[in-house]
Design a protein around this motif. Structure first.
Motif, PDB file in Angstrom:
ATOM      1  N   GLY A   1     -26.358  22.807  19.805  1.00 43.57           N
ATOM      2  CA  GLY A   1     -25.770  23.732  20.742  1.00 43.57           C
ATOM      3  C   GLY A   1     -24.266  23.579  20.880  1.00 43.57           C
ATOM      4  N   MET A   2     -23.677  24.599  21.494  1.00 39.02           N
ATOM      5  CA  MET A   2     -22.248  24.623  21.770  1.00 39.02           C
ATOM      6  C   MET A   2     -22.063  24.957  23.253  1.00 39.02           C
ATOM      7  N   VAL A   3     -21.283  24.125  23.920  1.00 40.50           N
ATOM      8  CA  VAL A   3     -21.016  24.339  25.339  1.00 40.50           C
ATOM      9  C   VAL A   3     -19.537  24.704  25.481  1.00 40.50           C
ATOM     10  N   PHE A   4     -19.282  25.862  26.075  1.00 39.77           N
ATOM     11  CA  PHE A   4     -17.887  26.296  26.256  1.00 39.77           C
ATOM     12  C   PHE A   4     -17.493  26.113  27.716  1.00 39.77           C
ATOM     13  N   LEU A   5     -16.443  25.328  27.923  1.00 40.99           N
ATOM     14  CA  LEU A   5     -15.986  25.026  29.281  1.00 40.99           C
ATOM     15  C   LEU A   5     -14.594  25.612  29.490  1.00 40.99           C
ATOM     16  N   ASP A   6     -14.542  26.664  30.266  1.00 41.17           N
ATOM     17  CA  ASP A   6     -13.299  27.411  30.453  1.00 41.17           C
ATOM     18  C   ASP A   6     -13.079  27.641  31.955  1.00 41.17           C
ATOM     19  N   PRO A   7     -12.901  26.557  32.710  1.00 45.47           N
ATOM     20  CA  PRO A   7     -12.775  26.711  34.166  1.00 45.47           C
ATOM     21  C   PRO A   7     -11.425  27.296  34.544  1.00 45.47           C
ATOM     22  N   SER A   8     -11.284  27.675  35.812  1.00 41.29           N
ATOM     23  CA  SER A   8     -10.017  28.274  36.246  1.00 41.29           C
ATOM     24  C   SER A   8      -8.992  27.208  36.636  1.00 41.29           C
ATOM     25  N   TYR A   9      -9.394  25.958  36.785  1.00 43.22           N
ATOM     26  CA  TYR A   9      -8.505  24.867  37.210  1.00 43.22           C
ATOM     27  C   TYR A   9      -7.748  25.245  38.479  1.00 43.22           C
ATOM     28  N   GLU A  10      -8.448  25.972  39.371  1.00 41.89           N
ATOM     29  CA  GLU A  10      -7.838  26.375  40.647  1.00 41.89           C
ATOM     30  C   GLU A  10      -7.510  25.154  41.489  1.00 41.89           C
ATOM     31  N   ASP A  11      -8.414  24.192  41.381  1.00 41.48           N
ATOM     32  CA  ASP A  11      -8.300  22.971  42.156  1.00 41.48           C
ATOM     33  C   ASP A  11      -7.791  21.879  41.203  1.00 41.48           C
ATOM     34  N   LYS A  12      -6.763  21.144  41.650  1.00 41.14           N
ATOM     35  CA  LYS A  12      -6.153  20.130  40.767  1.00 41.14           C
ATOM     36  C   LYS A  12      -7.162  19.090  40.297  1.00 41.14           C
ATOM     37  N   SER A  13      -8.177  18.862  41.121  1.00 42.23           N
ATOM     38  CA  SER A  13      -9.147  17.812  40.775  1.00 42.23           C
ATOM     39  C   SER A  13     -10.065  18.247  39.625  1.00 42.23           C
ATOM     40  N   GLU A  14      -9.941  19.503  39.219  1.00 42.30           N
ATOM     41  CA  GLU A  14     -10.890  20.036  38.228  1.00 42.30           C
ATOM     42  C   GLU A  14     -10.724  19.414  36.831  1.00 42.30           C
ATOM     43  N   TYR A  15      -9.518  18.951  36.531  1.00 41.91           N
ATOM     44  CA  TYR A  15      -9.306  18.333  35.214  1.00 41.91           C
ATOM     45  C   TYR A  15     -10.190  17.096  35.079  1.00 41.91           C
ATOM     46  N   LYS A  16     -10.194  16.280  36.144  1.00 41.24           N
ATOM     47  CA  LYS A  16     -11.026  15.069  36.108  1.00 41.24           C
ATOM     48  C   LYS A  16     -12.497  15.427  36.205  1.00 41.24           C
ATOM     49  N   LYS A  17     -12.780  16.437  37.009  1.00 41.91           N
ATOM     50  CA  LYS A  17     -14.180  16.835  37.199  1.00 41.91           C
ATOM     51  C   LYS A  17     -14.799  17.322  35.884  1.00 41.91           C
ATOM     52  N   ILE A  18     -14.015  18.073  35.144  1.00 40.65           N
ATOM     53  CA  ILE A  18     -14.487  18.560  33.841  1.00 40.65           C
ATOM     54  C   ILE A  18     -14.769  17.363  32.920  1.00 40.65           C
ATOM     55  N   ALA A  19     -13.817  16.420  32.894  1.00 36.23           N
ATOM     56  CA  ALA A  19     -14.006  15.247  32.029  1.00 36.23           C
ATOM     57  C   ALA A  19     -15.274  14.507  32.428  1.00 36.23           C
ATOM     58  N   GLN A  20     -15.466  14.304  33.729  1.00 34.35           N
ATOM     59  CA  GLN A  20     -16.650  13.549  34.172  1.00 34.35           C
ATOM     60  C   GLN A  20     -17.946  14.271  33.829  1.00 34.35           C
ATOM     61  N   SER A  21     -17.931  15.594  33.968  1.00 36.98           N
ATOM     62  CA  SER A  21     -19.178  16.307  33.669  1.00 36.98           C
ATOM     63  C   SER A  21     -19.459  16.310  32.164  1.00 36.98           C
ATOM     64  N   ILE A  22     -18.411  16.298  31.351  1.00 39.27           N
ATOM     65  CA  ILE A  22     -18.634  16.206  29.896  1.00 39.27           C
ATOM     66  C   ILE A  22     -19.191  14.825  29.543  1.00 39.27           C
ATOM     67  N   ILE A  23     -18.620  13.814  30.157  1.00 40.58           N
ATOM     68  CA  ILE A  23     -19.084  12.448  29.869  1.00 40.58           C
ATOM     69  C   ILE A  23     -20.575  12.345  30.219  1.00 40.58           C
ATOM     70  N   HIS A  24     -20.943  12.926  31.346  1.00 35.98           N
ATOM     71  CA  HIS A  24     -22.335  12.894  31.780  1.00 35.98           C
ATOM     72  C   HIS A  24     -23.215  13.706  30.801  1.00 35.98           C
ATOM     73  N   SER A  25     -22.783  14.912  30.480  1.00 36.55           N
ATOM     74  CA  SER A  25     -23.568  15.766  29.566  1.00 36.55           C
ATOM     75  C   SER A  25     -23.738  15.098  28.206  1.00 36.55           C
ATOM     76  N   HIS A  26     -22.655  14.463  27.743  1.00 37.76           N
ATOM     77  CA  HIS A  26     -22.670  13.835  26.422  1.00 37.76           C
ATOM     78  C   HIS A  26     -23.697  12.703  26.350  1.00 37.76           C
ATOM     79  N   GLN A  27     -23.937  12.050  27.486  1.00 33.93           N
ATOM     80  CA  GLN A  27     -24.945  10.978  27.480  1.00 33.93           C
ATOM     81  C   GLN A  27     -26.340  11.532  27.188  1.00 33.93           C
ATOM     82  N   HIS A  28     -26.574  12.797  27.614  1.00 37.95           N
ATOM     83  CA  HIS A  28     -27.898  13.399  27.421  1.00 37.95           C
ATOM     84  C   HIS A  28     -27.965  14.255  26.167  1.00 37.95           C
ATOM     85  N   PHE A  29     -26.820  14.685  25.698  1.00 32.07           N
ATOM     86  CA  PHE A  29     -26.782  15.607  24.564  1.00 32.07           C
ATOM     87  C   PHE A  29     -25.587  15.235  23.679  1.00 32.07           C
ATOM     88  N   ARG A  30     -25.776  14.146  22.934  1.00 35.29           N
ATOM     89  CA  ARG A  30     -24.678  13.590  22.128  1.00 35.29           C
ATOM     90  C   ARG A  30     -24.301  14.459  20.948  1.00 35.29           C
TER      91      ARG A  30
END
Ligand SMILES: C[S@@+](CC[C@H](N)C(=O)[O-])C[C@H]1O[C@@H](n2cnc3c(N)ncnc32)[C@H](O)[C@@H]1O
Length: 281
Positions: free
Chosen positions: A161-190
């Motif tokens: 599969g391919m996951v496309f992550l294109d958030p609006s980065y409205e909130d400054k914390s979103e850069y870290k949040k995106i990274a954390q959610s990828i790290i989590h997803s990657h553990q289940h779907f390497r």
């Protein structure tokens, strides 16, 4: 609170980069016959009306599709021609007024064996998605938080599969949040291919995304970027980039070719294009 609406920005220089590169990645993955799952986690409305007051407010499309549309019949790399054809198919009058976004592009690329899920939490954007696409066995529309949906929909039953992550980065914390959610997803779907778009803004917060991912231990993260310099002085966003985790081998040449074509046509080559590993294999 969700206030971002992509119609204000649709068709700009960043959309050009993200949609063309996304097409290159999916095309390369489709060289294998096996089914795959595509997930457009921050989908927006799928098709944008560039004649709408929102799009005409700042006319950001003048920095992107408006600049390259006259070149659509000229010789161009395959990925560019594919993208032009898709826009032409959406417009019977020869214009680009109905501008296709990521969900439209991905839906047009589905083979019989593939599935697409598209997700947006904004009520108006989701309504737009529902008006443009019919849910089917192959296409699922979710009015849902993308971060929660990532946990729920991955890993897919197809195991590809391919996951496309294109958030609006409205909130400054979103850069870290995106990274954390990828790290989590990657553990289940390497094995998944993760495509992450980021803006180049004066605050340079995309570096937080880089730092988190570098620290995570995830390997094979490709970084491609186009800094348009001062070509578009009315825009704060002076360029954008994409990170691609597990990039399909066949996509590399196509992406590099697309990136250089975009730089040539949008900035007459005066922009700075970068293509290399953020984290190597
Ligand atoms: C940059 S736009 C997406 C553009 C689209 N991918 C395209 O290329 O046509 C970001 C979208 O993410 C949506 N969004 C923001 N936060 C979200 C969240 N937590 N869950 C789901 N959607 C979200 C916004 O409503 C917005 O429509």
């Amino acid at each position: 609170m969700l206030s971002y609406q992509h119609t204000y920005h649709a068709g700009n220089h960043a959309d050009l980069l993200k949609h063309i590169i996304l097409g290159d990645v999916v095309t390369a993955m489709q060289q294998k016959e096996t089914p795959m799952f595509l997930f457009d986690a921050f989908a927006s409305r799928g098709i944008y009306d560039l004649h709408s007051p929102e799009a005409l407010k700042n006319r950001e499309f003048d920095t992107g599709i408006g600049k390259v549309w006259p070149l659509r019949h000229a010789n161009a790399p395959t990925g560019i021609t594919r993208w032009f054809k898709h826009i032409e198919a959406e417009n019977s009058d020869g214009s680009f007024a109905r501008f296709p976004g990521s969900t439209s592009l991905l839906a047009s690329m589905l083979r019989a064996q593939d599935r697409l899920a598209a997700c947006d939490l904004h009520p108006q954007e989701f309504e737009g998605l529902r008006n443009s696409f019919k849910s089917s066995r192959q296409l699922a529309l979710h009015k849902r938080d993308a971060f929660e949906a990532l946990g729920a929909l991955l890993p897919p039953k197809e195991k590809r599969g391919m996951v496309f992550l294109d958030p609006s980065y409205e909130d400054k914390s979103e850069y870290k949040k995106i990274a954390q959610s990828i790290i989590h997803s990657h553990q289940h779907f390497r094995a998944g291919v993760y495509v992450i778009w980021y803006p180049l803004l004066p605050a340079e917060r995309h570096k937080e995304l880089f730092q988190e991912l570098k620290r995570s231990g995830i390997r094979k993260i490709l970084r491609l970027e186009l800094d348009c310099g001062d070509n578009f002085p009315d825009m704060q966003m002076h360029g954008s980039g994409m990170l691609i985790i597990n990039p399909p081998w066949h996509a590399k040449q196509a992406m590099q070719t697309s990136l250089h074509w975009i730089n040539e046509k949008l900035t007459a080559g005066s922009g700075t294009a970068y293509f290399g590993w953020l984290v190597p294999e």
